[in-house]
Design a protein around this motif. Sequence first.
Motif, short mmCIF file in Angstrom:
data_model
loop_
_atom_site.label_atom_id
_atom_site.label_comp_id
_atom_site.label_asym_id
_atom_site.label_seq_id
_atom_site.Cartn_x
_atom_site.Cartn_y
_atom_site.Cartn_z
N GLY A 79 61.77 36.07 46.68
CA GLY A 79 62.67 36.90 47.74
C GLY A 79 63.42 38.05 47.40
N GLY A 80 64.57 38.22 48.18
CA GLY A 80 65.48 39.47 48.03
C GLY A 80 65.97 39.27 46.33
N PHE A 81 66.31 38.33 45.99
CA PHE A 81 67.10 38.31 44.52
C PHE A 81 65.81 39.14 43.33
N ARG A 82 64.64 38.63 43.81
CA ARG A 82 63.42 39.23 42.74
C ARG A 82 63.51 40.90 43.03
N ARG A 83 63.91 41.27 44.22
CA ARG A 83 63.75 42.54 44.71
C ARG A 83 65.15 43.48 44.17
N GLY A 84 66.02 42.58 43.40
CA GLY A 84 67.31 43.08 43.08
C GLY A 84 68.51 42.98 43.95
N LYS A 85 68.24 42.47 45.02
CA LYS A 85 69.60 42.42 46.02
C LYS A 85 70.64 41.44 45.21
N GLU A 86 71.92 41.86 45.67
CA GLU A 86 72.90 41.37 45.07
C GLU A 86 73.49 39.88 45.64
N ASN B 17 51.38 35.10 59.26
CA ASN B 17 52.48 35.11 58.42
C ASN B 17 52.70 33.97 57.59
N MET B 18 52.52 32.96 58.28
CA MET B 18 52.67 31.52 57.52
C MET B 18 51.69 31.08 56.23
N ASP B 19 52.10 30.90 55.46
CA ASP B 19 51.14 30.37 54.48
C ASP B 19 51.14 28.73 54.54
N GLY C 280 53.29 37.53 47.99
CA GLY C 280 53.81 37.13 49.36
C GLY C 280 55.07 36.68 49.44
N TRP C 281 55.63 36.13 48.40
CA TRP C 281 56.96 35.71 48.68
C TRP C 281 58.04 36.47 48.07
N THR C 282 57.75 37.72 47.45
CA THR C 282 58.81 38.76 47.15
C THR C 282 59.25 39.66 48.14
N GLY C 283 58.59 39.85 49.17
CA GLY C 283 58.81 40.46 50.37
C GLY C 283 59.02 41.98 49.98
N SER C 284 59.77 42.77 50.93
CA SER C 284 60.49 42.29 51.95
C SER C 284 59.41 42.17 53.02
N LYS C 285 60.04 41.57 54.25
CA LYS C 285 58.97 41.04 55.15
C LYS C 285 58.08 42.27 55.72
N LEU C 286 58.72 43.52 55.81
CA LEU C 286 58.09 44.24 56.49
C LEU C 286 57.03 44.99 55.26
N GLY D 63 72.07 37.35 49.40
CA GLY D 63 70.98 36.94 50.08
C GLY D 63 71.42 35.81 51.46
N HIS D 64 70.41 35.81 52.20
CA HIS D 64 70.91 34.39 53.25
C HIS D 64 70.50 33.26 52.63
N ASP D 65 69.36 33.18 51.55
CA ASP D 65 68.99 32.05 50.91
C ASP D 65 68.59 32.25 49.43
N VAL D 66 67.97 31.21 48.75
CA VAL D 66 67.49 31.41 47.71
C VAL D 66 66.08 30.98 47.62
N ASP D 67 65.00 31.73 47.20
CA ASP D 67 63.58 31.39 47.23
C ASP D 67 63.08 31.21 45.63
N PHE D 68 62.26 30.04 45.59
CA PHE D 68 61.59 29.75 44.54
C PHE D 68 60.08 29.57 44.44
#
Length: 364
Positions: free
Chosen positions: A193-200, A257-259, A303-309, A202-207
Amino acid sequence: PKPNIDPTAVLIKAYACQRRTPLKHHNSFLTDALEILSQNAEYNDNEGRSVAFRRAASVLKALPYRVKNMEDLKSLPCLGDHSQRVIKEILEDGSSREVESTRQSDKFQAMKALTGIFGVGVRTADRWFREGLRSPDDLFRTGQQLNRAQQAGVQYYDDLQKPVTKAEADVISDIVEKAVRAVLPGAEIRLMGGFRRGKEVGHDVDFLITHPEEGKEEGLMPKITNWLEEQGLLLYQKTTRNSYLEKMDGPARAPNNMDRFERCFSIFKLQTGSERASVSGWRAVRVDLVVSPYSQFAFATLGWTGSKLFERELRRWAGQEKHMSLSSHALFDSKQNLYLRAKTEEEIFAYLGLEFIPPSERNA
Ligand code: ATP
Ligand code: MN
Ligand code: MN
């Protein structure tokens, strides 16, 4: 001072997955406005309009310069008439009347507050809005029927509104690693998710979790959640079994979009250490856990790195430009009528005929 960039000399490609989009860019004053209109369209169940505004915003995020006048936009893709009108007004007057009135409207604010509750989607929020409800407090006051997720969403609303910091994500990473190693030695865990993209924040943490020996990962999630529950680390969890079958989920299936991985949507109880940080000494944090078979790990990672767009554009590119069908499980080539196997994200970009874009530049 930066050297001047000649906007007319900058070539911006049409699909977000063909471009590099850094986290920090030069045009937030425009993209924030366009994203309000995108969000509002989503609240009004107008997906086409929502995506159009989001694509327009995304193009501006990829520009290496700050837009100063309409001339700067001449050769850019994805900017429809409506987006251009909004941009023009902001450049000339400093703000757009449509954006400001949307931002302040009763409907927009209520939908933002209601869809901000974990477990509440646009349809539910819209029904509540039409019944006169505006906020989580109203739900409580009027005794609305809530499902288990929504109950947790209301209960932990204030905590879940607070952004999750990278430092908090790192603490959660350690906990998840400990849990997974305890129940399946040799498993691999990746922050997504966002943290893998370098965000400081996020709204959640994805693993994403896998094991090099295919099959070992089957039924892993209940073991992980049991371990976490025994440690008193879970405030809420809902686990869904893996339901992916290549034969049935292949190209014949409508794109979705749902896996179908084994997954867990959860709320962690995170110790905050210092009593000053919160009165209680802990906070609630949304955590998504996904388990992937090793053979699908590269697709799941992409698929889980995003961003959604960015994800959406990858799939559109695959379908429209390559006659391929991409999901978080697989890549199917319709011309050759076969599945393309990949061990890395780089291989998937190569199959798609795209230059590799690293996670930090997928912030489309
Ligand atoms: P934030 O920092 O706000 O969490 P994010 O980019 O991490 O931003 P998420 O909603 O956590 O956003 O989604 C992370 C990634 O997981 C996205 O790429 C999204 O496409 C994917 N994703 C999220 N939910 C699902 C789902 N139900 N099925 C498949 N993929 C999903
Ligand atoms: Mn996320
Ligand atoms: Mn998530």
